[in-house]
Write an enzyme that holds these catalytic residues in place. Structure first.
Site, PDB file in Angstrom:
ATOM      1  N   CYS A 166       0.805  -1.227   0.000  1.00 26.26           N
ATOM      2  CA  CYS A 166       0.000   0.000   0.000  1.00 26.26           C
ATOM      3  C   CYS A 166       0.833   1.270   0.000  1.00 26.26           C
ATOM      4  O   CYS A 166       0.308   2.360  -0.247  1.00 26.26           O
ATOM      5  CB  CYS A 166      -0.962  -0.003   1.178  1.00 26.26           C
ATOM      6  SG  CYS A 166      -2.026  -1.474   1.239  1.00 26.26           S
ATOM      7  N   ASN A 202     -10.360  -0.216  -0.451  1.00 24.46           N
ATOM      8  CA  ASN A 202      -8.908  -0.216  -0.304  1.00 24.46           C
ATOM      9  C   ASN A 202      -8.306  -0.873  -1.542  1.00 24.46           C
ATOM     10  O   ASN A 202      -8.459  -2.079  -1.753  1.00 24.46           O
ATOM     11  CB  ASN A 202      -8.517  -0.988   0.959  1.00 24.46           C
ATOM     12  CG  ASN A 202      -7.019  -1.027   1.197  1.00 24.46           C
ATOM     13  OD1 ASN A 202      -6.220  -0.834   0.287  1.00 24.46           O
ATOM     14  ND2 ASN A 202      -6.624  -1.308   2.435  1.00 24.46           N
ATOM     15  N   HIS A 214      -3.082   6.860   2.389  1.00 21.34           N
ATOM     16  CA  HIS A 214      -3.557   5.602   1.813  1.00 21.34           C
ATOM     17  C   HIS A 214      -4.971   5.330   2.311  1.00 21.34           C
ATOM     18  O   HIS A 214      -5.260   5.459   3.506  1.00 21.34           O
ATOM     19  CB  HIS A 214      -2.616   4.460   2.204  1.00 21.34           C
ATOM     20  CG  HIS A 214      -3.199   3.107   2.000  1.00 21.34           C
ATOM     21  ND1 HIS A 214      -3.787   2.714   0.826  1.00 21.34           N
ATOM     22  CD2 HIS A 214      -3.311   2.040   2.856  1.00 21.34           C
ATOM     23  CE1 HIS A 214      -4.223   1.472   0.949  1.00 21.34           C
ATOM     24  NE2 HIS A 214      -3.940   1.054   2.167  1.00 21.34           N
TER      25      HIS A 214
END
EC number: 2.3.1.180
Length: 327
Positions: free
Chosen positions: A125, A283, A249
């Protein structure tokens, strides 16, 4: 004196900037109610836990490479850059199904980029921030002139659809940026690192399914990431009050809000614009920051010239961040 030959080093421009951005997501929208038909969950529980309302899932015949090609094409068009001008392709990802061949070379060929340096980068990520930092340094060193950085993931390939803790979070998509030289600094220094002693908090179970210790990751992110964001600002010679847009993120809306709260306590403005793309994209790991940037720019919440602070974090546990000027 010596007769031995000396090496010559290349040099590039003193500064770099993002020339253009682009993104791509699969068409299929999956709501929380859709997931409640497949597992023991519901819309309220998901919204309260991670802040997600819907996400995008790819079909079985769609590939990570397909998403990367679409995002890369959009970024080059936005930058007004012809494929022949790109000499390096960096493709952050952690879900490419094969290690060989890598995704970057395949994507470059499909985009018509002739014979570029091309490599994948796996910092999960944090991948896009890692890639952006490498791209900026390559250009400044004279090793590249224009670099295409594409964060792309197909996380639905590695998520157990019966695991409600993870199946509600992860999604598919890609985001890209073109990096080139600039007369004025447009990308700040990358601040990065890792906590390898915590590597088991996010891993692959049985070599197949992504697994994470959710509460432990949450505590780590809400404790450690805001100070790293502050270090990125310091490295760029900025104060929290200089930041117009914050793009952490998109892991969990509560983590995003925690980071924003701490930056405001350190002096960031109350009108700081904070990315919340996770609400509608889920995500998407290394794709999440460029996806959010592209969506915010299209919505007008991130405007050309805005100072953006991006900070990625995830498996590794790896983290990276930098300030940059919105193209």
């Amino acid at each position: 004196m010596t007769d031995r030959p000396s090496l010559r080093l290349s040099t590039g421009p003193a500064s770099t900037r993002i020339l253009g951005v682009g993104s791509h997501q699969p068409e299929k929208v999956v709501t929380n109610d859709d997931l409640s038909q497949l597992m023991d969950t519901n819309d309220q529980w998901i919204r309260e836990r991670v802040g997600i309302i819907e996400r995008r899932f790819g079909s079985e015949d769609e590939l990570l490479v397909d998403y990367a090609v679409a995002a890369g094409e959009a970024a080059m068009a936005d930058a007004g850059v012809d494929p022949s001008e790109v000499d390096t392709v960096i493709l952050p990802n952690c879900t490419m199904p094969t290690q060989i061949p890598n995704a970057a070379a395949q994507v470059a060929a499909r985009l018509g980029i002739p014979s570029p340096g091309a490599f994948d980068l796996n910092a999960a990520c944090a991948g896009f921030c890692y890639g952006l930092g490498v791209a900026s340094d390559l250009v400044r060193a004279g090793s590249a002139k224009k670099v295409l950085v594409i964060g792309a993931e197909k996380l639905t390939d590695v998520v157990d659809p019966t695991d409600r803790a993870n199946a509600i979070i992860f999604a598919d998509g890609a985001g890209a940026a073109v990096v080139g030289g600039s007369d004025e600094p447009g990308i700040g220094p990358v601040v990065w690192g890792s906590a390898g002693d915590l590597v088991d908090l996010i891993t692959m179970r049985d070599g197949k399914w992504i697994y994470q210790e959710g509460q432990s990751v949450f505590r780590w992110a809400t404790t450690k990431i805001a100070p790293i964001a502050m270090r990125a600002l310091e490295a760029a010679g900025l104060q929290p009050s200089d930041v117009d847009v914050l793009i952490p993120h998109q892991a969990n809306l509560r983590i995003v809000e925690s980071i924003a709260k701490k930056l405001k306590a350190a002096g960031a403005r109350e009108d700081l614009v904070v990315a919340d793309d996770i609400k509608y994209s889920g995500n998407t790991s290394s794709a999440s920051i460029p996806l959010a940037l592209d969506h915010m720019r299209k919505a007008g919440t991130a405007k050309p010239g805005d100072v953006v602070l991006a900070i990625g974090f995830g498996a590794g546990l790896s983290y990276a961040g930098q300030a940059f000027v919105c193209p």
